[in-house]
Enzyme design. Sequence first.
Site, PDB file in Angstrom:
ATOM      1  N   GLY A   1      10.749  63.893  26.985  1.00  0.00           N
ATOM      2  CA  GLY A   1      11.244  64.593  27.959  1.00  0.00           C
ATOM      3  C   GLY A   1      11.021  65.918  28.620  1.00  0.00           C
ATOM      4  CB  SER A   2      10.161  67.801  31.293  1.00  0.00           C
ATOM      5  OG  SER A   2       9.134  67.790  30.320  1.00  0.00           O
ATOM      6  CG  ASN A   3      15.843  69.196  31.635  1.00  0.00           C
ATOM      7  OD1 ASN A   3      16.044  68.004  31.472  1.00  0.00           O
ATOM      8  ND2 ASN A   3      16.211  70.112  30.742  1.00  0.00           N
TER       9      ASN A   3
ATOM     10  CG  HIS B   1      12.004  69.170  27.397  1.00  0.00           C
ATOM     11  ND1 HIS B   1      13.018  68.371  27.857  1.00  0.00           N
ATOM     12  CD2 HIS B   1      12.367  70.431  27.712  1.00  0.00           C
ATOM     13  CE1 HIS B   1      13.955  69.102  28.416  1.00  0.00           C
ATOM     14  NE2 HIS B   1      13.575  70.363  28.344  1.00  0.00           N
TER      15      HIS B   1
ATOM     16  CG  ASN C   1      11.647  63.359  30.996  1.00  0.00           C
ATOM     17  OD1 ASN C   1      12.158  64.179  30.250  1.00  0.00           O
ATOM     18  ND2 ASN C   1      10.511  63.585  31.613  1.00  0.00           N
TER      19      ASN C   1
END
Length: 767
Positions: A235-237, A258, A477
Amino acid sequence: MPPLDAQGLKDALPPMEGELHLPGLLAPVEVLRDSYGIPHLRAGTAADAWFALGFVHAQDRLFQMELTRRRALGRAAEWLGAGAAEADILVRRLGMEAACRRDHAALGEAARAMLDSYAAGVNAFLSSGAPLPVEYTLLEARPEPWEGWHSIAVMRRLGLLMGSVWFKLWRAAALPAVGPEGVAKLRYDDGGIDLLCIPPGEEAHRQEADLAALAPAIRALLESLGLPGDETGGGSNNWAVGPSRSRTGRPVLAGDPHRVFEMPNMYAQHHVACDAFDMIGLTVPGVPGFPHFAQNGRVAYCVTHAFMDIHDVFLERFDGDAARVMHAGEWVQATRREETISVRGGEPRRFEVLETPNGPVIAGDPRKGTALSLRSVQFAETDLSFDCLPRMTGAGSVENLFEATRGWGLIDHNLVAADTQGRIGHLVRARVPRRGRENGWLPVPGWTGEHSWQGWIAHDDMPQVIDPAEGLIVTANNRVVADDHPDYLCTDCHPPYRAARILERLREMPAFGPEHASGIHGDTLSPNALLLRQRLAAMPPLDGAAEALRARLLAWNARMEAGAAEPTAYAALRRALTRILAERSGLSGAGAHPWLAMAPGVAPMNQLWWALPNLLRRDDASLLGGWSWDEAIAAALREAAEAEAAPWGEAHRPRFSHPLSALFPEAAPLLDPPALPIGGDNDTVLANGLLASVGPAAAYGALARYVFDVGDWDNSRWAVFHGVSGQPGSPHYTDQHAEWAEARMVPMLYGWGAVRAAARSVQVLRP
């Protein structure tokens, strides 16, 4: 070699002030470093700018750059020993070097000039007489020169095989234990209903596995294992806020990538300017330009992993001596060669590389009649991603930027952007092959030709939105578009929790400003803690310590805060419940399956951690071997009640390990920077995630955080998890860690007046 000490670390640092004369430069370049050591480079031309970036990258990150290059080309074991051998063998099997050389030769003039200027800058550092990083002393090694195509290898390695390949291998290995219906449940949770990226804020149900369509693949996989082919038998935002919802009346762009915590960080902060552009953002040591996160004075952009399905796994049929492979109904010659890797402290490893028309063999023994091959967008055909990088420097708007990325294929991204005209947008930046949706679940038969790629989904057909009505774009994600999209794009993705929580927070703030970004970055509310709490509330009372733990969790606010002990207890409960699921389903041993031997492998506990919430929510106990969920939770409570309930920040504290600290344990205290206690977990926006197979310590999280105030650029902020330098003796090795641990950020200086006022060192590079 004398013992390494603090003075030895300092002696390995290159000079950062004064003047240096470097052959290859056309004109002087000024390098100003601010109080965090972040380099701001001002050159006359683009060629000198990329030369200077190569030089400065080498000043701060030379060892990291060379180790990444070695990992890309299958030479890391020469330095790291036997533990790196399997990964080296994999990239040799994938043909990484040939793919990178092929792509470099096919690039346009601007991209090749950029890469060659950058390589010249790295080599200028190697010839400058500066001391080498301390790692070269430990290894008794010398750095090797840089070539333009090496940057392609570095970039390809850092995104290599991210995404779908591991889910397909995991489900294939699980198939003998749980059967087709069970395998259909082995995917990441959807939170009950998926929140989509496009259209922003909309929801949709996932398409379930079509077991009838998968029947041929299931039958073939089971038969290849000597099992009956019974199909009845799993994941990542980032976010953008438009002017209508912004406190400033300008767009705001924020987020955090992330990844696994590796020393040094995958990213470094840089500011590079010349007569053609003035850009600031996160660079990738070993690579020129700003592939992922930056602004150029007119448009800012950032990415998250989009989880497009860009990898296909094929079950291949071979003849008796594996000389031929069945393809499209005919026996064809397999391509084979032998290669050797050197291993530090051990004997060389000789191995065979076998290639089919679908791709290289990655798992299994072809001489037993079947094996798995891989066809991936990342190496199967010529890639021109690097042509995008010089074009991106000149993009003047969101639309210009999206056009500049046409052809990007090394890794798939949600590219989110905002410009000074007040526009925001989201484009899936990826190359995705056209083929059937059935390719997304499992390895598919490679001998029929029915599952081959049928060309490419056009750039113009990739999901995109500009200026959505609500003025908000969020990607984390989660699923990009609903499964009824005309093209097959994705089977597996991350749950919608983080995206939903960010969207909820943004909707609560009609006047969002850059100063609010840290509060969202650091949000610790866990939706799965709330879900488990609902199950606990509905259970009959237990006895003793298990009932006391249940009562504590029922009274808890479900926030994974560093100073609280309840998050530690919750994590212990969920890990115990995941272990019970693994054992009772028969999946605990699936990680030893030969199809999961490809480095780094797949741990069943880690996969089941993500599948657990969906099974709980649906009260689906089909994988529990006759137990109900109440029975499983009660057993997990009794197990977790015996664990020590330390504050979560202590239990979750990560370990930042230098790649040489295991080889040189006496040097580890100087190489491994200490980490502060941190909160968050896998499901929170503060996504400091644990690996269920290992323990509660954070293994991955935000490598960086950023917020761009679009148009008032000096009001932007950022931070990385340790510091800008990869040199253990540098004062900037860990000087951002305390800010990062609290989800705070430091100034992102852009205007040259502000940069000069804040400069702590000045170095001039001269021809």
